[in-house]
Design a protein around this motif. Structure first.
Motif, PDB file in Angstrom:
ATOM      1  N   LYS A  29       0.836  -1.210   0.000  1.00 36.32           N
ATOM      2  CA  LYS A  29       0.000   0.000   0.000  1.00 36.32           C
ATOM      3  C   LYS A  29       0.868   1.255   0.000  1.00 36.32           C
ATOM      4  N   GLU A  30       1.856   1.312   0.860  1.00 33.28           N
ATOM      5  CA  GLU A  30       2.701   2.506   0.928  1.00 33.28           C
ATOM      6  C   GLU A  30       3.449   2.711  -0.381  1.00 33.28           C
ATOM      7  N   LEU A  31       3.949   1.621  -0.952  1.00 32.88           N
ATOM      8  CA  LEU A  31       4.736   1.759  -2.183  1.00 32.88           C
ATOM      9  C   LEU A  31       3.857   2.180  -3.358  1.00 32.88           C
ATOM     10  N   GLU A  33       1.094   3.868  -3.105  1.00 32.18           N
ATOM     11  CA  GLU A  33       0.730   5.277  -2.877  1.00 32.18           C
ATOM     12  C   GLU A  33       1.870   6.205  -3.292  1.00 32.18           C
ATOM     13  N   ASN A  34       3.086   5.810  -3.005  1.00 31.24           N
ATOM     14  CA  ASN A  34       4.231   6.631  -3.436  1.00 31.24           C
ATOM     15  C   ASN A  34       4.265   6.760  -4.955  1.00 31.24           C
ATOM     16  N   ALA A  35       4.008   5.636  -5.638  1.00 32.48           N
ATOM     17  CA  ALA A  35       4.022   5.659  -7.102  1.00 32.48           C
ATOM     18  C   ALA A  35       2.948   6.616  -7.617  1.00 32.48           C
ATOM     19  N   SER A  79       8.911  14.910   0.466  1.00 37.67           N
ATOM     20  CA  SER A  79       8.901  16.040  -0.455  1.00 37.67           C
ATOM     21  C   SER A  79       7.495  16.632  -0.518  1.00 37.67           C
ATOM     22  N   LYS A  80       6.585  16.123   0.329  1.00 36.15           N
ATOM     23  CA  LYS A  80       5.171  16.446   0.127  1.00 36.15           C
ATOM     24  C   LYS A  80       4.601  17.433   1.129  1.00 36.15           C
ATOM     25  N   LEU A  81       5.403  17.804   2.103  1.00 33.39           N
ATOM     26  CA  LEU A  81       4.869  18.611   3.187  1.00 33.39           C
ATOM     27  C   LEU A  81       5.999  19.468   3.724  1.00 33.39           C
ATOM     28  N   LEU A  93      -1.055  11.347  -1.270  1.00 35.36           N
ATOM     29  CA  LEU A  93      -1.450  10.253  -0.375  1.00 35.36           C
ATOM     30  C   LEU A  93      -0.498  10.171   0.808  1.00 35.36           C
ATOM     31  N   GLY A  94       0.795  10.381   0.527  1.00 37.14           N
ATOM     32  CA  GLY A  94       1.778  10.339   1.601  1.00 37.14           C
ATOM     33  C   GLY A  94       2.028  11.739   2.141  1.00 37.14           C
ATOM     34  N   PHE A  95       2.617  11.823   3.299  1.00 43.97           N
ATOM     35  CA  PHE A  95       3.041  13.118   3.848  1.00 43.97           C
ATOM     36  C   PHE A  95       3.849  12.913   5.121  1.00 43.97           C
ATOM     37  N   GLU A  98       7.571   8.457   6.288  1.00 44.42           N
ATOM     38  CA  GLU A  98       7.933   7.349   7.155  1.00 44.42           C
ATOM     39  C   GLU A  98       7.998   6.008   6.464  1.00 44.42           C
ATOM     40  N   ALA A  99       7.290   5.885   5.339  1.00 46.31           N
ATOM     41  CA  ALA A  99       7.106   4.565   4.770  1.00 46.31           C
ATOM     42  C   ALA A  99       8.436   3.923   4.367  1.00 46.31           C
ATOM     43  N   LEU A 100       9.224   4.636   3.556  1.00 49.95           N
ATOM     44  CA  LEU A 100      10.462   4.011   3.079  1.00 49.95           C
ATOM     45  C   LEU A 100      11.395   3.714   4.255  1.00 49.95           C
TER      46      LEU A 100
HETATM   47 MG    MG Z   1       4.768   7.488   1.102  1.00 52.24          MG
END
Ligand code: MG
Ligand code: ADP
Length: 591
Positions: A29-31, A33-35, A79-81, A93-95, A98-100
């Motif tokens: 899911k995290e990956l 969303e990153n894509a 890079s999103k926030l 979707l991410g912010f 933490e995921a990676l």
């Molecule tokens: Mg992410």
């Protein structure tokens, strides 16, 4: 030396990872969303061993500049926030950044990426949280994240993983839902050589719906399109005749985010109020778009919940929009039946097309002794205090009954030595089928009947996998079912007991409600399967029975070991004793 000390960073990282990366599906899911955040038009996911040994997500998005690769895998690097205020206008979707970092701390992760401007790509490995060196490498524009041996350094977490089927199903479900939410993106999910999902990215949601639910169900789903004051709702919901026994097929995306725990589910259920049988739920895939400042996405580590600034507005918008879609497609019964006591309904009431009888009359609650909780009896408001006189043990035999007839195409009416019996034909038939099937099963002798022409049934990929795993059990039950191409099965024989039923319905009944990870014991699985098939194939409320069928059902019920409840514990009959009738009519002293 004191007892309190700062945790080793690698331990802290693993603890933090535990919140987000709980299972292979969560990493996927995290990956993914990153894509999507990187603007990918194509997302390809490969897994091995249900994601335990390999998850590889490749995209054709913006890519990560080589100079930023190390940052990308650091905690709280995004890079999103930039500022906390940004949280209320999040369009990605991410912010959390933490995921990676989390995935890298609990696996062997390789990040390979190239931006469109860069002439070569770069690669970075992270193993159990220790970050390697950035190396140059040839790579197509976009990003590939390869995750090997997830949780290899967290054995405790490994122990919590479910069977492969279950983990794989979670990944399947995830990808299918994202595919539906992003119909313009091409998705592919494969394990080994088999692709279980592949979408074209041509924007056609209904085609993707078919991969989620199968062609037949997808065809029946109703469109929802609504817009009001900057709120937009689109997607699909099931017509009232198409239901499931749980809420798992209700999917909500809010601003492109799959939200699993939302009051909007309740709004949808309200839209179906009085239209569905108790315990049945609709299917839905709904996409809500609202201004980002209307919703707080930062309330759950895995971002699976959101909070609305104005919950009532979102709730009522979804409730009204879906209700409208349902009513537009729900046929009105030709004749509104009168209530049992002959009085015309005082006001228009919800008519349940599946039951044929009005539902939302006064509810009288009675407690079942030895049973499991409340039973609801629907009676017209003009009859006060109509309480079934007594609830004997479910094992108490049924006295010999004299059949009087059928009412509302739903209940049988019979006279016994002590009063009147109302029998729920569906619950009763369910009980009868269940006991017959289990008796044959216990004697290892379920007679099977070969179909004149085998029937091919297509199932959604996740159900197909489940069924494949259960084929031997099905054999025990007298079904002869074989895989027949991808996600399809050929039914060649059925138990004689169900010879009159439609094979496709039977097969779907077998898989539809199969709960994750339940009943590791074979016996329990089999009893559950039997219960489910019987429920599905029993006569329905609303089905007119011939007098012979009514009589046969009564006789069969009398022969049951526990005739008074259906296999799921609901009562099959209500007894109104002579004594109670006399009191009700004032023939005997006041109550
Ligand atoms: Mg992410
Ligand atoms: P978040 O998504 O919350 O920002 P992540 O740890 O998931 O945090 O990712 C960190 C950063 O790495 C992202 O902000 C993004 O800049 C970059 N990144 C991660 N995955 C990709 C990808 N597939 N394509 C482009 N950039 C990516």
């Amino acid at each position: 030396m004191g007892r309190i000390r700062i945790l080793d960073p690698s331990v802290a990282a693993q603890i933090a990872a535990g919140e987000v990366i709980t299972r292979p599906g969560a990493a996927v899911k995290e990956l993914v969303e990153n894509a999507l955040d990187a603007g990918a038009k194509s997302v390809t996911v490969e897994i091995a061993a249900a994601g335990r040994t390999l998850i590889r997500v490749a995209d054709d998005g913006d890519g990560i500049p080589a100079a930023e690769l190390v940052l990308a895998v650091e905690r709280h690097a995004t890079s999103k926030l930039v500022s906390a205020d940004d949280l209320f206008r999040i369009a990605t979707l991410g912010f959390r950044g933490e995921a990676l970092a989390s995935i890298g701390s609990v696996s062997r992760m390789t990040l390979t990426s190239r931006t469109a401007e860069a002439s070569t790509g770069a690669r970075l490995k992270v193993e159990g949280g220790s970050i390697g060196k950035v190396e140059k490498t040839g790579a197509p524009a976009g990003t590939v994240v390869q995750v090997e041996d997830l949780f290899y350094n967290v054995p405790a977490r490994l122990k919590f993983l479910k069977q492969d089927v279950t983990e794989r199903r979670a990944i399947d479900a995830l990808l299918t839902r994202y595919a539906l939410a992003y119909p313009d993106v091409r998705f592919k999910l494969s394990e080994g050589k088999t692709a279980s999902l592949q979408t074209s990215g041509d924007g056609d949601r209904r085609a993707i719906l078919a991969t989620l639910y199968g062609v037949e169900v997808a065809r029946q789903m109703l469109d929802v399109v609504a817009e009001e004051e900057g709120f937009k709702l689109s997607g699909f919901i099931s017509p009232v005749a198409l239901t499931r026994s749980n809420r798992k097929e209700i999917t909500f995306f809010i601003n492109g985010r799959w939200v699993q725990d939302t009051p909007l589910t309740q709004a949808l259920l309200q839209a179906y109020h009085t239209l569905l049988m108790v315990g049945r739920y609709p299917l839905a895939a709904l996409f809500l778009k609202i201004p980002p400042e209307e919703v707080d996405v930062n309330v759950h580590p895995a971002k699976a919940e959101v909070r609305f600034r104005n919950p009532d507005k979102a709730f009522s918008f979804v409730q009204r929009s879906t209700r409208r879609a349902i009513l537009a497609f729900t046929p009105v019964p030709q004749v509104a039946p009168q209530n049992l006591w002959g009085g015309a309904p005082a006001q228009p009431r919800g008519i349940d097309p599946m039951w044929g009888l009005a539902h939302d009359e006064l509810k009288v609650e009675g407690q079942m002794s030895g049973g499991d909780g409340n039973m609801q009896v629907t009676v017209p408001p003009t009859v006060p205090d109509l309480q079934p006189s007594s609830f004997p043990s479910p094992l108490a035999p049924v006295p010999l009954l004299r059949l009087i007839g059928q009412i509302g195409a739903t209940y049988l009416v019979a006279e016994g030595p002590d009063g009147l019996y109302l029998i729920d034909q569906h619950a009763a038939h369910e009980r009868v089928l269940f006991e017959k099937l289990m008796a044959q099963h216990d004697q290892k002798n379920i007679p099977s009947q070969t179909l004149l022409t085998p029937v091919v049934v297509e199932l959604p990929p996740s159900s197909a996998k489940l069924l494949e795993d259960q084929l031997t059990i099905l054999h025990h039950f007298g079904f002869d079912v074989e895989p027949f191409g991808s996600n399809s099965f050929q039914v060649r024989a059925m138990p004689v007991l169900f010879a009159k039923s439609e094979p496709a319905a039977a097969l779907r009944a077998l898989v539809e409600d199969f709960e994750e990870d339940e009943a590791p014991l074979q016996n329990e699985i089999e009893a559950r399967i039997a219960g489910r098939v019987c429920k599905r194939l029993a006569v329905k409320a609303g089905q007119v029975l011939t007098p012979e069928e009514q009589r046969a059902l009564l006789n069969d019920l009398e022969a049951c070991a526990s005739p008074r409840t259906c296999p799921h514990g609901r009562p099959t009959m209500i007894h109104l004793s002579v004594d109670m009738l006399e009191r009700q009519f004032g023939r005997k002293g006041a109550r």
